[in-house]
Design an enzyme around this catalytic site. Structure first.
Site, PDB file in Angstrom:
ATOM      1  CG  ASP A 197      -1.716   1.218   1.485  1.00  0.00           C
ATOM      2  OD1 ASP A 197      -2.421   1.733   0.361  1.00  0.00           O
ATOM      3  OD2 ASP A 197      -1.809   1.706   2.923  1.00  0.00           O
ATOM      4  CG  ASP A 206      -2.531   7.378   0.541  1.00  0.00           C
ATOM      5  OD1 ASP A 206      -2.629   8.568   0.585  1.00  0.00           O
ATOM      6  OD2 ASP A 206      -1.130   6.874  -0.470  1.00  0.00           O
ATOM      7  CD  GLU A 251      -4.483   7.636   4.725  1.00  0.00           C
ATOM      8  OE1 GLU A 251      -5.035   7.334   3.568  1.00  0.00           O
ATOM      9  OE2 GLU A 251      -3.919   6.519   4.659  1.00  0.00           O
ATOM     10  NE  ARG A 294     -11.921   9.346   1.374  1.00  0.00           N
ATOM     11  CZ  ARG A 294     -11.558   7.868   1.490  1.00  0.00           C
ATOM     12  NH1 ARG A 294     -10.036   8.008   2.246  1.00  0.00           N
ATOM     13  NH2 ARG A 294     -11.294   6.882   1.145  1.00  0.00           N
ATOM     14  CB  SER A 319      -1.715   3.560  -3.640  1.00  0.00           C
ATOM     15  OG  SER A 319      -2.840   5.140  -2.737  1.00  0.00           O
ATOM     16  N   GLY A 320      -5.353   2.705  -3.026  1.00  0.00           N
ATOM     17  CA  GLY A 320      -6.464   3.225  -2.717  1.00  0.00           C
ATOM     18  C   GLY A 320      -6.387   5.425  -2.654  1.00  0.00           C
ATOM     19  CE  LYS A 342      -5.144  -0.249  -2.127  1.00  0.00           C
ATOM     20  NZ  LYS A 342      -4.263  -0.021  -0.966  1.00  0.00           N
ATOM     21  CG  ASP A 376      -1.899   1.779   6.556  1.00  0.00           C
ATOM     22  OD1 ASP A 376      -3.294   2.608   7.848  1.00  0.00           O
ATOM     23  OD2 ASP A 376      -2.005   1.344   5.186  1.00  0.00           O
ATOM     24  CG  ASN A 380      -7.686   0.331   1.415  1.00  0.00           C
ATOM     25  OD1 ASN A 380      -7.544   0.466   2.670  1.00  0.00           O
ATOM     26  ND2 ASN A 380      -7.271   0.867   0.707  1.00  0.00           N
TER      27      ASN A 380
END
Length: 276
Positions: A75, A77, A84, A120, A164-165, A209, A232, A235
């Site tokens: 991941d 962030d 983030e 967001r 990454s999201g 992912k 972390d 997701n």
């Protein structure tokens, strides 16, 4: 026989004696200690020991073959980097508290990731794209040990994938900077130098992912057991569950509970202990 890693190369007298009493003889290997207790300790026992001694201590799963690892997927962030990104971008239009609250809930697994991301990103509508560069230049930092970690993976012939999201603006810059092999992230929609508040294409969420990991294994012609996944947040769990070894890095409680291993004190370079 069980193998336990203690992710440090220095122990004080009290730590050393406690570990030997609980785990048996300690052996220094490269940059960390290992023990091979006669009785395999429970994960809860190692977690308690880790918290007591303020050390990262992990049991290596019996079916994990360190020598066969060829791919690590991570991941971005709050894992590779210290922020983030979406929260910091939101600060430029004074909606950081609202966005950060949504991010935190999503990382704990309390909200649907895809829906929360759409919400967001919608709050970023109208922001000048120059804010993205400002975040990268002034707020984004690598987490401790990141460069040593990636260099060590290269020395061990292990490919590195960043998924990454978050957004491609940041993954692409990190790919160039660190020599990352593969990346995938969400694409922000931009018109006339401003964010539109929407994303282009399919959202990179939990399933995406995991799918990226599967895709890379097929591309590299390797088995899932030859991979390590690091994350972390909630997701990351689907991806981590697919991998041969999962590492929760300074992670949310739900992630630590479900991951094979966890790092809460050391930096990212401690992940090399699993393959060195």
């Amino acid at each position: 026989m069980a193998t336990v890693i203690i992710h440090t190369n220095t122990l004080n007298f009290e730590q050393s004696k406690t570990l030997e009493r609980k785990l048996g003889k300690l052996t220094l290997i490269n940059n960390h200690f290992r023990a091979t207790p006669d009785v395999t300790p429970e994960k809860s026992q190692l977690t308690e020991l880790s918290q007591t001694l303020q050390l990262d201590i992990n049991l290596i799963p019996e079916n994990f073959d360190a020598a066969s690892v060829r791919l690590l997927i991570s991941d971005m962030d709050s894992t590779l980097i210290n922020i983030e990104c979406v929260d910091e971008i939101a600060d430029f239009i004074n909606v950081k508290p609202q966005v950060a609250a949504i991010t935190e809930a999503a990382m704990r697994g309390e909200l649907n990731f895809e829906e929360s991301l759409i919400e967001r990103v919608s709050l970023l509508k109208g922001l000048e794209t120059s804010a993205l560069q400002h975040v990268y230049d002034n707020r984004l930092g690598l987490n401790p040990g990141a460069e040593t970690w990636i260099d060590g993976l290269k020395q061990n012939d292990v490919k590195f994938a960043l998924v990454s999201g978050g957004f491609t603006f940041f993954t692409q810059k990190l790919q160039e900077r660190l020599g990352i092999d593969f990346t995938r992230a969400n694409v922000l929609s931009i018109e006339h130098g401003q964010l539109t508040g929407t994303l282009k294409g399919a959202i990179v969420g939990p399933q995406a992912k995991a799918d990226f990991l599967i895709e890379l294994c097929e591309q590299m012609e390797i088995l899932m057991s030859q991979t390590i996944a690091v994350g972390d947040g909630a997701n990351d769990l689907m991806m981590m569950q697919e991998a041969g070894l999962s590492v929760a890095y300074h992670a949310k409680p739900a992630v630590q509970e479900q991951a094979d291993t966890a790092l809460n004190y050391r930096g990212l370079d401690a992940i090399l202990d699993f393959i060195d």
